[in-house]
Design an enzyme around this catalytic site. Structure first.
Site, PDB file in Angstrom:
ATOM      1  N   TYR A  52     -32.448  22.113  34.020  1.00  0.00           N
ATOM      2  CA  TYR A  52     -30.959  22.426  34.852  1.00  0.00           C
ATOM      3  C   TYR A  52     -31.238  21.894  36.482  1.00  0.00           C
ATOM      4  O   TYR A  52     -31.548  21.771  37.030  1.00  0.00           O
ATOM      5  CB  TYR A  52     -31.762  23.866  34.921  1.00  0.00           C
ATOM      6  CG  TYR A  52     -30.132  24.739  35.711  1.00  0.00           C
ATOM      7  CD1 TYR A  52     -28.735  24.930  34.831  1.00  0.00           C
ATOM      8  CD2 TYR A  52     -30.064  24.951  37.114  1.00  0.00           C
ATOM      9  CE1 TYR A  52     -27.610  25.684  35.177  1.00  0.00           C
ATOM     10  CE2 TYR A  52     -29.149  26.209  37.779  1.00  0.00           C
ATOM     11  CZ  TYR A  52     -27.615  25.837  37.042  1.00  0.00           C
ATOM     12  OH  TYR A  52     -26.098  26.442  37.780  1.00  0.00           O
ATOM     13  N   SER A 106     -19.978  31.310  41.495  1.00  0.00           N
ATOM     14  CA  SER A 106     -18.685  30.523  40.352  1.00  0.00           C
ATOM     15  C   SER A 106     -18.456  32.767  39.818  1.00  0.00           C
ATOM     16  O   SER A 106     -17.760  32.483  38.645  1.00  0.00           O
ATOM     17  CB  SER A 106     -19.722  30.225  39.160  1.00  0.00           C
ATOM     18  OG  SER A 106     -20.769  31.059  39.508  1.00  0.00           O
ATOM     19  N   GLN A 126     -23.161  24.380  36.433  1.00  0.00           N
ATOM     20  CA  GLN A 126     -22.571  25.488  36.884  1.00  0.00           C
ATOM     21  C   GLN A 126     -20.613  24.707  36.164  1.00  0.00           C
ATOM     22  O   GLN A 126     -19.859  25.712  35.587  1.00  0.00           O
ATOM     23  CB  GLN A 126     -21.930  26.335  38.234  1.00  0.00           C
ATOM     24  CG  GLN A 126     -21.304  27.578  38.420  1.00  0.00           C
ATOM     25  CD  GLN A 126     -22.122  27.995  39.850  1.00  0.00           C
ATOM     26  OE1 GLN A 126     -23.227  28.985  39.645  1.00  0.00           O
ATOM     27  NE2 GLN A 126     -21.489  27.554  40.749  1.00  0.00           N
ATOM     28  N   ASN A 174      16.189  23.086  22.780  1.00  0.00           N
ATOM     29  CA  ASN A 174      14.921  21.980  23.238  1.00  0.00           C
ATOM     30  C   ASN A 174      13.726  22.750  22.344  1.00  0.00           C
ATOM     31  O   ASN A 174      13.835  23.543  22.402  1.00  0.00           O
ATOM     32  CB  ASN A 174      14.932  22.066  24.250  1.00  0.00           C
ATOM     33  CG  ASN A 174      15.869  21.666  24.950  1.00  0.00           C
ATOM     34  OD1 ASN A 174      16.801  20.226  24.559  1.00  0.00           O
ATOM     35  ND2 ASN A 174      16.371  22.044  26.175  1.00  0.00           N
ATOM     36  N   SER A 186      19.723  24.487  27.133  1.00  0.00           N
ATOM     37  CA  SER A 186      19.665  24.442  28.107  1.00  0.00           C
ATOM     38  C   SER A 186      20.608  24.684  29.648  1.00  0.00           C
ATOM     39  O   SER A 186      20.941  26.022  29.278  1.00  0.00           O
ATOM     40  CB  SER A 186      19.548  23.407  28.282  1.00  0.00           C
ATOM     41  OG  SER A 186      20.631  22.678  30.113  1.00  0.00           O
ATOM     42  N   LYS A 226     -18.056  25.362  32.877  1.00  0.00           N
ATOM     43  CA  LYS A 226     -17.346  26.179  32.365  1.00  0.00           C
ATOM     44  C   LYS A 226     -15.500  26.395  32.380  1.00  0.00           C
ATOM     45  O   LYS A 226     -15.471  26.750  31.383  1.00  0.00           O
ATOM     46  CB  LYS A 226     -17.977  27.696  33.299  1.00  0.00           C
ATOM     47  CG  LYS A 226     -18.915  28.526  32.090  1.00  0.00           C
ATOM     48  CD  LYS A 226     -19.417  29.354  33.446  1.00  0.00           C
ATOM     49  CE  LYS A 226     -20.902  29.881  33.558  1.00  0.00           C
ATOM     50  NZ  LYS A 226     -21.505  28.287  33.622  1.00  0.00           N
ATOM     51  N   HIS A 255       5.056   2.511  11.083  1.00  0.00           N
ATOM     52  CA  HIS A 255       5.524   1.596  12.114  1.00  0.00           C
ATOM     53  C   HIS A 255       7.159   2.638  12.514  1.00  0.00           C
ATOM     54  O   HIS A 255       8.229   1.760  13.703  1.00  0.00           O
ATOM     55  CB  HIS A 255       6.172   0.728  11.787  1.00  0.00           C
ATOM     56  CG  HIS A 255       5.137  -0.569  11.495  1.00  0.00           C
ATOM     57  ND1 HIS A 255       3.898  -0.953  12.339  1.00  0.00           N
ATOM     58  CD2 HIS A 255       4.658  -0.752  10.448  1.00  0.00           C
ATOM     59  CE1 HIS A 255       3.249  -2.171  11.495  1.00  0.00           C
ATOM     60  NE2 HIS A 255       3.999  -1.431  10.017  1.00  0.00           N
ATOM     61  N   GLU A 257       7.131  20.714  23.190  1.00  0.00           N
ATOM     62  CA  GLU A 257       6.694  19.094  23.672  1.00  0.00           C
ATOM     63  C   GLU A 257       5.344  20.243  24.432  1.00  0.00           C
ATOM     64  O   GLU A 257       4.474  19.198  25.149  1.00  0.00           O
ATOM     65  CB  GLU A 257       7.583  19.600  24.495  1.00  0.00           C
ATOM     66  CG  GLU A 257       9.031  19.243  24.284  1.00  0.00           C
ATOM     67  CD  GLU A 257      10.187  18.891  25.086  1.00  0.00           C
ATOM     68  OE1 GLU A 257      10.568  17.985  26.045  1.00  0.00           O
ATOM     69  OE2 GLU A 257      11.305  19.609  24.479  1.00  0.00           O
ATOM     70  N   LYS A 294      22.301  22.380  23.329  1.00  0.00           N
ATOM     71  CA  LYS A 294      21.586  22.333  23.559  1.00  0.00           C
ATOM     72  C   LYS A 294      20.429  23.150  22.775  1.00  0.00           C
ATOM     73  O   LYS A 294      20.291  24.102  23.312  1.00  0.00           O
ATOM     74  CB  LYS A 294      20.548  21.825  24.929  1.00  0.00           C
ATOM     75  CG  LYS A 294      21.549  20.380  24.819  1.00  0.00           C
ATOM     76  CD  LYS A 294      20.855  19.798  26.212  1.00  0.00           C
ATOM     77  CE  LYS A 294      19.905  19.284  24.806  1.00  0.00           C
ATOM     78  NZ  LYS A 294      18.508  18.436  26.120  1.00  0.00           N
ATOM     79  N   ASN A 333     -31.506  30.832  34.282  1.00  0.00           N
ATOM     80  CA  ASN A 333     -30.928  29.549  34.111  1.00  0.00           C
ATOM     81  C   ASN A 333     -30.934  29.645  32.144  1.00  0.00           C
ATOM     82  O   ASN A 333     -29.993  29.077  31.657  1.00  0.00           O
ATOM     83  CB  ASN A 333     -32.094  28.885  33.773  1.00  0.00           C
ATOM     84  CG  ASN A 333     -32.130  27.751  35.156  1.00  0.00           C
ATOM     85  OD1 ASN A 333     -30.900  28.352  36.121  1.00  0.00           O
ATOM     86  ND2 ASN A 333     -33.061  27.488  35.771  1.00  0.00           N
TER      87      ASN A 333
END
Ligand code: ARG
Length: 472
Positions: A323, A29, A328, A291, A283, A331, A162, A296, A289, A116
Site C-alpha cells: 500500500y 479523503s 487513496q 436538440n 433552443s 476512488k 466511411h 450529445e 429546433k 489497508n
C-alpha cells in the site's frame, strides 16, 4: 482516548503536534470516501462477529460494537452524522464515533485489521455492487433495442461505410448490432465481478496477523466467494477497479458511437428518427429546433470516463508493493465514471425506447447512391458466371450511365444495360430493389429480415434463461 496532542486520536500517539492545515487538506479523503459508509460498516460488523466467534474479543464487546455500528449507520442514513476532515477518512470517522457511543470496547474492533485491508474490502464491495447494477441496466438497454429490432426487422435503411451509402440494410439489423455490443459489455462486467469476488479483509496492514482469525467466515459474511490468497497482493492491488473502469470505458465508447448516430439520424437532413419530447430540448432563440442534448452528453461523458481509466492506471503504474497513500486517489475516478456511465445507460435506454422511426426517410435514403449496385454485380456472377472483378467493372459502367441520366439503376432500360454487357437479361431487374437486396443477404449474420427476427428471438431466449436476477 488521548491523542498525545497530535490532533488525531487514531494514530497520534507518537506525534507532538497536530498536522498543518495543508497537510490535513491533502491527506483527508472523507469528502469522497464517505460514499463507502455502508460498506465500511458492513465490513466492521463482519469483522467484529468473526473476532468474537474466534474468541479474540468477548461476545459482549462484539455486541456493543455491533449495536454502535448500527446506530452510526442510521445516523449516516438520516444525514445526521457529523463527518470530520480531522479524522481523515470514513474508517476513522466511524471508529471515532463508535468510541463516543460505546467507550473503550470500540478500540477492540481494529484488532487483527488495518485500514489497508479495510479500505480494500470497502472499495471492492462498492465496485462489485456497482458493476452488478450496471450489468442489470445493460439488460434493459438490450431489451429496448430488441423491441425496436422486432418492430423493424424489415424496415430498410442505408448501411454505411466511411459514412457513405454502401448497401441497404434493415434497421432491425442495425439495432441488433448494438444488442451484440452491449451483450459483450455485460459479459465484461460479469467477468470483472467474478475476478473481484475475493475478500481481502484479514490481510491486515500487509503481512497477515498473529491472531487466529477466520478469513473464510468474513468472506462469506460479506458475500464474497472466498478470501484472497496473498496478504501483500490483497492490500496493494487495484486491478478490480481498473477492470471495472476498462469495462466502463469500452461500454461508454459503444454508447458514444450510438449517440453520434442518434445525433446524425435526428437531423432534418437525415430525418431517420424523431426523439421523444421527453428526451429532446429546445433552443432559447430558434423555436424550430429540437436538440438531441442527451445524446450529445452521452457522447461527451465518454471523455471523462476514459480519463478515469487513464488516471488510475497512471496512479498505479509506479507503486512498489504494497500500500501507498497514492492509492487513496483510486476512488474519485471510479465514482465519477460509475455515475457518468449509469446516467449514459439510462438516458440511452429512454431515448431508444421512446424514439419513433421515420420509415419513409429510411426507405428513400436506402435506395439512394446506387446502394443496390453490388446486387447487380452479384447477379452477373451468379447468373452468367462472370468473375466478380469483371462484374464489378460492368456494374460500374451501368452506374455511370445512370448517373449521367440522373436516375436509379433500376430505372435504366434493358437496352441501356445491354449496352454495357449484352448478356444481361430482363431477369436482372428482379434483384434491383432494396427489399430484394436485404432479403437476399441471408448468410449467417447477414441483414435479411428473417435473420433479424431469428437473432432477436435467440437473444430473448438467452436473456430469459439468465433470469432477471442472475447471480453475477
Ligand atoms: N483513506 C485511505 C485510502 O483510501 C485508507 C487507507 C489508509 N491507510 C494508511 N496506511 N494510511 O487509501
Amino acid at each position: 482516548m488521548s491523542d498525545g496532542g497530535s490532533g488525531n486520536k487514531m494514530w497520534g500517539g507518537r506525534f507532538a503536534s497536530g498536522p498543518d492545515a495543508i497537510m490535513e487538506a491533502i491527506n483527508a479523503s472523507i469528502d469522497f470516501d464517505k460514499k463507502l459508509y455502508a460498506e465500511d460498516i458492513a465490513g466492521s460488523k463482519a469483522h467484529a462477529a468473526m473476532l468474537a466467534a474466534q474468541g479474540i474479543i468477548s461476545p459482549s464487546d462484539a455486541q456493543s460494537i455491533t449495536e454502535g455500528l448500527d446506530t452510526i449507520l442510521s445516523e449516516m442514513e438520516r444525514g445526521e452524522f457529523a463527518y470530520s476532515a480531522r479524522l481523515e477518512d470514513i474508517h476513522m470517522n466511524v471508529e471515532s464515533r463508535l468510541a463516543e457511543l460505546i467507550g473503550p470496547a470500540a478500540g477492540r474492533l481494529h484488532t487483527a485489521r488495518s485500514r489497508n485491508d479495510q479500505v480494500a474490502v470497502d472499495f471492492r464491495l462498492w465496485v462489485k455492487k456497482t458493476a452488478q447494477k450496471t450489468h442489470a441496466q445493460l439488460r434493459d438497454l438490450m431489451e429496448a433495442f430488441l423491441q425496436k429490432a422486432e418492430s423493424h426487422a424489415g424496415t430498410v435503411m442505408p448501411g454505411f461505410t466511411h459514412l457513405q451509402t454502401a448497401q441497404p440494410v434493415t434497421f432491425g439489423h442495425h439495432c441488433m448490432a448494438y444488442v451484440e455490443m452491449f451483450a459483450r459489455d455485460r459479459s465484461r462486467f460479469a467477468d470483472a465481478i467474478r475476478r473481484m469476488d475475493e475478500c481481502p479483509l484479514g490481510a491486515a496492514a500487509l503481512a497477515g496477523t498473529s491472531f487466529p482469525i477466520d478469513r473464510h467466515a468474513t468472506a462469506a459474511a460479506l458475500g464474497f466467494r472466498e478470501p484472497t490468497r496473498n496478504s501483500l497482493d490483497s492490500v496493494s492491488d487495484r486491478d478490480f477497479a481498473l477492470e471495472f473502469l476498462a469495462a466502463t470505458s469500452i461500454c461508454a465508447t459503444h454508447l458514444s458511437r450510438l449517440a453520434e448516430e442518434i445525433v446524425l439520424w435526428s437531423t432534418p437532413q437525415f430525418s431517420f428518427i424523431r426523439l421523444s419530447d421527453r428526451f429532446s430540448t429546445g433552443s432559447s432563440i430558434m423555436p424550430q429546433k429540437r436538440n438531441p442534448d442527451a445524446a450529445e452528453l452521452v457522447r461527451a461523458k465518454t471523455g471523462r470516463i476514459n480519463g478515469a481509466l487513464i488516471a488510475l492506471l497512471t496512479v498505479m503504474k509506479g507503486l512498489a508493493l504494497t500500500y501507498s497513500k497514492d492509492m487513496q486517489e483510486d476512488k474519485e475516478a471510479v465514482f465519477d465514471a460509475a455515475e457518468s456511465l449509469e446516467l449514459a445507460i439510462l438516458a440511452m435506454t429512454g431515448m431508444i425506447a421512446d424514439m419513433t422511426i421515420n420509415e419513409e426517410s429510411m426507405q428513400a435514403a436506402a435506395g439512394a447512391g446506387f446502394s443496390i449496385a453490388t446486387d447487380l454485380a452479384d447477379w452477373l456472377v451468379r447468373e452468367i458466371g462472370m468473375p466478380f472483378r469483371e462484374a464489378h467493372h460492368v456494374t460500374g459502367r451501368a452506374v455511370a450511365i445512370a448517373e449521367e441520366k440522373d436516375c436509379g439503376l433500376e430505372e435504366l432500360t434493358l437496352a441501356e444495360l445491354q449496352s454495357v454487357d449484352p448478356r444481361i437479361t430482363q431477369e436482372a431487374f428482379g434483384v434491383l430493389s432494396v427489399e430484394k437486396s436485404v432479403a437476399s443477404r441471408s448468410s449467417f449474420g447477414g441483414t435479411a429480415p428473417d435473420n433479424v427476427r431469428a437473432q432477436a428471438q435467440a437473444w430473448r431466449e438467452r436473456l430469459s434463461a439468465q433470469g432477471s436476477d442472475e447471480a453475477v
